[in-house]
Design a protein around this motif. Structure first.
Motif, short mmCIF file in Angstrom:
data_model
loop_
_atom_site.label_atom_id
_atom_site.label_comp_id
_atom_site.label_asym_id
_atom_site.label_seq_id
_atom_site.Cartn_x
_atom_site.Cartn_y
_atom_site.Cartn_z
N LEU A 107 0.76 -1.04 0.04
CA LEU A 107 0.05 0.13 -0.17
C LEU A 107 0.72 1.23 -0.09
CD1 LEU A 107 -2.82 1.33 0.14
CD2 LEU A 107 -2.42 1.06 2.53
N LEU A 108 1.85 1.22 0.96
CA LEU A 108 2.86 2.50 0.79
C LEU A 108 3.47 2.54 -0.57
CD1 LEU A 108 4.82 1.71 3.79
CD2 LEU A 108 3.15 3.42 3.74
N THR A 109 4.07 1.49 -1.06
CA THR A 109 4.33 1.55 -2.60
C THR A 109 3.39 2.19 -3.53
OG1 THR A 109 5.70 -0.43 -1.93
CG2 THR A 109 5.74 0.31 -4.15
N ALA A 110 2.00 1.66 -3.40
CA ALA A 110 1.42 2.03 -4.38
C ALA A 110 0.89 3.46 -4.11
CB ALA A 110 -0.25 1.17 -4.28
N ILE A 111 0.81 4.13 -2.85
CA ILE A 111 0.59 5.62 -2.93
C ILE A 111 1.84 6.20 -3.37
CG2 ILE A 111 0.35 7.27 -0.85
CD1 ILE A 111 -1.04 5.12 0.90
N SER A 112 2.87 5.75 -2.95
CA SER A 112 4.24 6.69 -3.37
C SER A 112 4.21 6.55 -5.18
CB SER A 112 5.26 5.97 -3.01
OG SER A 112 6.55 6.63 -3.37
N ASP A 113 3.91 5.54 -5.72
CA ASP A 113 3.88 5.35 -7.00
C ASP A 113 2.80 6.52 -7.73
OD1 ASP A 113 4.96 4.46 -9.50
OD2 ASP A 113 3.25 2.90 -9.62
N TYR A 114 1.69 6.32 -7.05
CA TYR A 114 0.62 7.30 -7.39
C TYR A 114 0.97 8.98 -7.38
CZ TYR A 114 -3.85 9.53 -7.92
OH TYR A 114 -5.15 10.32 -8.35
N GLN A 115 1.71 9.08 -6.33
CA GLN A 115 2.12 10.65 -6.02
C GLN A 115 3.23 11.04 -6.91
OE1 GLN A 115 2.56 11.06 -1.56
NE2 GLN A 115 0.15 11.24 -1.42
N GLN A 117 5.05 8.69 -9.03
CA GLN A 117 5.40 7.81 -10.26
C GLN A 117 6.79 7.03 -9.78
OE1 GLN A 117 4.04 10.94 -11.59
NE2 GLN A 117 2.36 9.96 -11.14
N GLU A 118 7.07 7.18 -8.60
CA GLU A 118 8.60 6.02 -8.11
C GLU A 118 8.20 6.01 -6.63
OE1 GLU A 118 11.75 8.43 -8.97
OE2 GLU A 118 11.51 10.20 -7.27
N PHE A 119 9.00 4.97 -6.20
CA PHE A 119 8.86 4.79 -4.80
C PHE A 119 10.33 4.33 -4.18
CE2 PHE A 119 8.09 0.95 -7.13
CZ PHE A 119 8.79 -0.15 -6.43
N GLN A 210 2.18 11.09 -20.92
CA GLN A 210 2.43 11.19 -19.07
C GLN A 210 2.73 9.88 -18.68
OE1 GLN A 210 -1.44 12.74 -18.23
NE2 GLN A 210 -1.23 11.97 -16.30
N PRO A 211 3.51 9.67 -17.63
CA PRO A 211 3.90 8.40 -17.24
C PRO A 211 2.70 8.00 -16.35
CG PRO A 211 5.25 10.06 -16.21
CD PRO A 211 4.59 10.70 -17.14
N ILE A 212 2.33 6.71 -16.29
CA ILE A 212 1.24 6.33 -15.52
C ILE A 212 1.62 5.46 -14.30
CG2 ILE A 212 -0.98 5.01 -15.41
CD1 ILE A 212 -1.16 5.91 -18.63
N ALA A 213 1.12 5.59 -13.17
CA ALA A 213 1.44 4.81 -12.07
C ALA A 213 0.77 3.54 -12.19
CB ALA A 213 1.30 5.51 -10.68
N PHE A 214 1.27 2.27 -12.37
CA PHE A 214 0.60 1.07 -12.46
C PHE A 214 0.42 0.36 -11.10
CE2 PHE A 214 0.68 -3.28 -14.43
CZ PHE A 214 -0.63 -3.01 -14.80
#
Ligand SMILES: [Zn+2]
Length: 229
Positions: A107-115, A117-119, A210-214
Motif C-alpha cells: 500500500l505504501l508503494t502504491a501511494i508513493s507510485d501514485y504521488q 511515479q516512483e518509490f 504522461q507516465p502512468i503509475a501502475f
C-alpha cells in the motif's frame, strides 16, 4: 459472527491506510510515527476528531476544518481501499500478520507510485523479504503448472523493462505476489489491473506521454482477488 471480525478489520485497515498516506508524505522529512498530523496547506495540527478515517472526510465535506482547503478525494479512496484490503485477514495467526505486513508495504508503494511515479525501495522491502522467505520455505510445493504460469509473464515484464515500457517496480511487485500468494493470483491481479487501467485511460483520455503509475491499479486488482477468495 465472522462479519464482526470483518468490520473491525475494515476499520483497522482504514486507520492503517490513513497512516500510510502520512508516512509516504513525510518519509525522511520529519518524525512521522509520533508527531500529530498537520494540514499540508495551513500547517495547523489536526485534532483527533479530524483524523477519523472516512468519517472526518465526509463530515468536513473533503475540506480542512481550519483553512477550508480542498483535500483530494484520493485520501478517502485510499482509506476505503485499505479497509477492504485488511477486512479478510485473520490476525490471530502468524500468517495473517505476515499478510498484513505485505499488504501494508504494498500500500505504501502504491501511494508513493501514485504521488510521484516512483518509490523508495525501503517501502517495498518488508513485502519483498517476507515473500522471498515464504517461497524459500515452500520450495517443495512449487508445481510445474505454477512455474508455467509464472515464467512467461516474468519474461514479458523483463522484456518491457529493457524496452523501458514499464518500470522495474512493476516486476518487483509481480515477484512479491507470485512468491507470497501464487503465480495464478499474480497473473489475474495484473490482468484486472491492466483492464482497469485501460478503462480509465480511454474514459479520461490521458495523454500517452504522461507516465502512468501502475502499482495502484495492481493494488486494486489484488484487493478484488483477496475479497473474492
Ligand atoms: Zn488547512
Amino acid at each position: 459472527m465472522e462479519w464482526i471480525f470483518e468490520i473491525s478489520n475494515f476499520l483497522i485497515g482504514t486507520c492503517l491506510a490513513s497512516h500510510a498516506c502520512v508516512i509516504v508524505e513525510r518519509a525522511g522529512k520529519e518524525d512521522f510515527i509520533f508527531s500529530r498530523s498537520k494540514c499540508t496547506n495551513c500547517n495547523q495540527q489536526l485534532c483527533l476528531l479530524d483524523e477519523i478515517p472516512l468519517i472526518s472526510y465526509l463530515v468536513l465535506k473533503g475540506r480542512c476544518r481550519y483553512c477550508k482547503v480542498h483535500i483530494p478525494c484520493e485520501y478517502f479512496f485510499t482509506e476505503f481501499l485499505g479497509g477492504f484490503a485488511f477486512s479478510k485477514i485473520n490476525f490471530s495467526n502468524i500468517h495473517g500478520v505476515y499478510t498484513a505486513i505485505v499488504l501494508f508495504s504494498l500500500l505504501l508503494t502504491a501511494i508513493s507510485d501514485y504521488q510521484v511515479q516512483e518509490f523508495d525501495i525501503i517501502l517495498v522491502l518488508p513485502a519483498l523479504v517476507i515473500s522471498v522467505l515464504h517461497i524459500m520455505n515452500n520450495l517443495n510445493s512449487i508445481s510445474i503448472i505454477g512455474f508455467i504460469q509464472f515464467f512467461p509473464i516474468f519474461l514479458l515484464l523483463l522484456f518491457e523493462i529493457i524496452r523501458k515500457k514499464c518500470g522495474s517496480g512493476d516486476l518487483i511487485v509481480y515477484l512479491i505476489l507470485s512468491f507470497y500468494f501464487s503465480s495464478k493470483l499474480a497473473n489475474l491481479t495484473f490482468l484486472i489491473a491492466s483492464i482497469t487501467l485501460l478503462i480509465i485511460f480511454f474514459s479520461n483520455k490521458m495523454s500517452e506521454k504522461q507516465p502512468i503509475a501502475f502499482i495502484p491499479f495492481i493494488y486494486i486488482g489484488l484487493i478484488i482477488q483477496l475479497l473474492c477468495k
